[in-house]
Design an enzyme around this catalytic site. Structure first.
Site, PDB file in Angstrom:
ATOM      1  N   SER A 106       0.819  -1.210   0.000  1.00  0.00           N
ATOM      2  CA  SER A 106       0.000   0.000   0.000  1.00  0.00           C
ATOM      3  C   SER A 106       0.855   1.262   0.000  1.00  0.00           C
ATOM      4  O   SER A 106       1.908   1.328   0.646  1.00  0.00           O
ATOM      5  CB  SER A 106      -0.904   0.007   1.236  1.00  0.00           C
ATOM      6  OG  SER A 106      -1.604   1.230   1.352  1.00  0.00           O
ATOM      7  N   TYR A 130      -2.427   5.560  -5.153  1.00  0.00           N
ATOM      8  CA  TYR A 130      -3.500   6.555  -5.230  1.00  0.00           C
ATOM      9  C   TYR A 130      -2.970   7.736  -6.034  1.00  0.00           C
ATOM     10  O   TYR A 130      -1.763   7.977  -6.088  1.00  0.00           O
ATOM     11  CB  TYR A 130      -3.913   7.037  -3.836  1.00  0.00           C
ATOM     12  CG  TYR A 130      -4.550   5.981  -2.973  1.00  0.00           C
ATOM     13  CD1 TYR A 130      -5.849   5.548  -3.212  1.00  0.00           C
ATOM     14  CD2 TYR A 130      -3.861   5.420  -1.905  1.00  0.00           C
ATOM     15  CE1 TYR A 130      -6.445   4.579  -2.411  1.00  0.00           C
ATOM     16  CE2 TYR A 130      -4.447   4.454  -1.093  1.00  0.00           C
ATOM     17  CZ  TYR A 130      -5.736   4.036  -1.362  1.00  0.00           C
ATOM     18  OH  TYR A 130      -6.320   3.083  -0.570  1.00  0.00           O
ATOM     19  N   THR A 156      -5.865   2.086  -7.258  1.00  0.00           N
ATOM     20  CA  THR A 156      -7.159   1.986  -6.593  1.00  0.00           C
ATOM     21  C   THR A 156      -8.061   3.106  -7.086  1.00  0.00           C
ATOM     22  O   THR A 156      -7.712   4.286  -6.987  1.00  0.00           O
ATOM     23  CB  THR A 156      -6.994   2.072  -5.068  1.00  0.00           C
ATOM     24  OG1 THR A 156      -6.236   0.946  -4.618  1.00  0.00           O
ATOM     25  CG2 THR A 156      -8.343   2.080  -4.372  1.00  0.00           C
ATOM     26  N   LYS A 232      -7.865  -1.574  -9.564  1.00  0.00           N
ATOM     27  CA  LYS A 232      -8.546  -2.198  -8.429  1.00  0.00           C
ATOM     28  C   LYS A 232      -9.745  -1.357  -8.015  1.00  0.00           C
ATOM     29  O   LYS A 232      -9.614  -0.150  -7.804  1.00  0.00           O
ATOM     30  CB  LYS A 232      -7.576  -2.338  -7.257  1.00  0.00           C
ATOM     31  CG  LYS A 232      -8.183  -2.934  -5.992  1.00  0.00           C
ATOM     32  CD  LYS A 232      -7.139  -3.044  -4.904  1.00  0.00           C
ATOM     33  CE  LYS A 232      -7.704  -3.643  -3.623  1.00  0.00           C
ATOM     34  NZ  LYS A 232      -8.655  -2.707  -2.966  1.00  0.00           N
ATOM     35  N   HIS A 256     -13.633  -2.588  -2.046  1.00  0.00           N
ATOM     36  CA  HIS A 256     -12.801  -2.025  -0.974  1.00  0.00           C
ATOM     37  C   HIS A 256     -13.131  -2.663   0.367  1.00  0.00           C
ATOM     38  O   HIS A 256     -13.085  -2.013   1.419  1.00  0.00           O
ATOM     39  CB  HIS A 256     -12.979  -0.508  -0.894  1.00  0.00           C
ATOM     40  CG  HIS A 256     -11.719   0.243  -0.582  1.00  0.00           C
ATOM     41  ND1 HIS A 256     -10.996   0.916  -1.526  1.00  0.00           N
ATOM     42  CD2 HIS A 256     -11.045   0.432   0.593  1.00  0.00           C
ATOM     43  CE1 HIS A 256      -9.944   1.488  -0.960  1.00  0.00           C
ATOM     44  NE2 HIS A 256      -9.957   1.208   0.334  1.00  0.00           N
TER      45      HIS A 256
END
Length: 361
Positions: A106, A130, A156, A232, A256
């Site tokens: 992440s 992100y 994402t 995603k 999510h």
């Protein structure tokens, strides 16, 4: 308790973690309907086993984007792993490398992407991304992932804003002193302290993520590196087709973990729709509510190449660090191996849609 399944690990983690941390990991948006329904969706599917099939020798090996893995599981990109254990993402990196599967790291890591890569040299990992209001920050993160040997970017797309997570609001969720978004330290975006009221995460993200993101950003990201781009957060066939048209190498069917829009389709329902629409054009992965080997088996039968797990490896991390994460993988691997044998499917390639019972109209 000696944990023998993933629910046991969740129960032990609930006992050991501070309530604010457990709630952050466990919780979902609003009434948490989607959190519950994700799991129920897999449980509702019925299997059609075949008998008198030679299952004396079985193989769980497969590939994802050409990368060989020992069985069809990846770790989902979960934030702030060090809240569960001081070794955080480093322990997960060692566990995934030992298990010979892919770690999806992440952006919101408590160790930098370079530290994670150095913790387990030779391991296979993707970097979850992100998009920031400042596009130069995003470009900088992509280049760092390339330089550190990451194999893919995972964008994402279902979080332009943070879902209404009431557990976090009640707990005034924030990071403890000394813990930061380590990847953003050098650009001054690493601090997220607790607030007097509400969730610090909501305020932080509203200020730095780009809520105006469109499909144009996918083309822009693909131009930043040669790394394959995984998208995603897709739940519909229409968006899946657009993702393929924009050059996605793979799609993660995901809501999510029920943490964004409550009341969405379950990921099992979405996977079936998306596989029918684009399953022959792109590799599909899925997450959300997967807790058993039978859940993995059903996902593969519906068209997934592999699944991602999130909360379960955090529970393992909280209970026993790297060894706990490895045991979570072992439990899933052993369950899937047995389930494949009992279903008459000795290899990953032998699993197809005929394994799922379809009620008569």
């Amino acid at each position: 308790m000696n944990p023998i399944n993933l629910d046991d690990y969740e129960a032990l983690a609930r006992e050991r973690l501070p309530p604010m941390v457990f709630d952050y990991y466990f919780g979902g948006a609003d009434d948490e309907l989607t959190v519950r329904e994700n799991r129920l969706g897999w449980q509702r599917l019925r299997l059609r086993p075949r008998v008198l099939v030679d299952v004396g020798t079985r193989s769980l090996k497969t590939t994802v984007l050409g990368q060989p893995i020992s069985f069809p599981v990846l770790t989902a990109p979960c934030a702030f792993n060090a809240l569960a254990n001081p070794e955080g993402e480093l322990a997960v990196a060692r566990a995934t490398t030992s298990a010979d599967i892919i770690q999806v790291v992440s952006t919101a890591g408590t160790y930098s992407l370079e530290e994670v890569a150095a913790a387990a040299p030779g391991g296979a990992r993707w970097f979850q991304l992100y998009c920031y209001r400042d596009r130069e920050v995003t470009e900088w993160l992509v280049q760092r992932a390339v330089d550190a040997g990451y194999l893919a970017l995972c964008l994402t797309v279902d979080a332009p804003l943070v879902g209404r997570r009431e557990r976090d609001a009640r707990n005034r969720f924030g990071l403890p002193p000394g813990m930061t978004w380590k990847n953003l330290e050098r650009v001054g975006l690493d601090r997220m302290a607790q607030r007097d009221q509400g969730s610090a995460l909501v305020q932080y993200i509203s200020e730095i993520w780009d809520p105006a993101l469109t499909w144009d950003a996918v083309s822009w990201l693909r131009g930043l590196s040669e790394l394959p781009l995984v998208i995603k957060g897709i739940l519909t066939a229409d968006d899946a087709r657009r993702a393929v048209d924009h050059g996605a190498a793979a799609i993660v069917v995901s809501n999510h973990g029920g943490r964004q829009l409550d009341g969405t389709m379950t990921t099992s329902e979405s996977l079936a729709e998306i596989a029918e629409a684009v399953g022959d054009r792109v590799e599909l992965l899925v997450d959300g509510g997967i807790r058993r080997g039978t859940d993995i088996l059903k996902a593969l039968a519906l068209g997934a190449r592999a699944v991602l797990i999130g909360r379960p490896y955090l529970w393992g991390l909280a209970v026993a660090g790297q060894a706990g994460v490895e045991h979570v993988f072992d439990l899933l691997r052993d369950e899937l191996d047995l389930d494949m044998a009992l279903a008459g499917r000795p290899t990953i390639e032998s699993i197809d849609r005929s394994l799922i019972w379809q009620p008569k109209a």
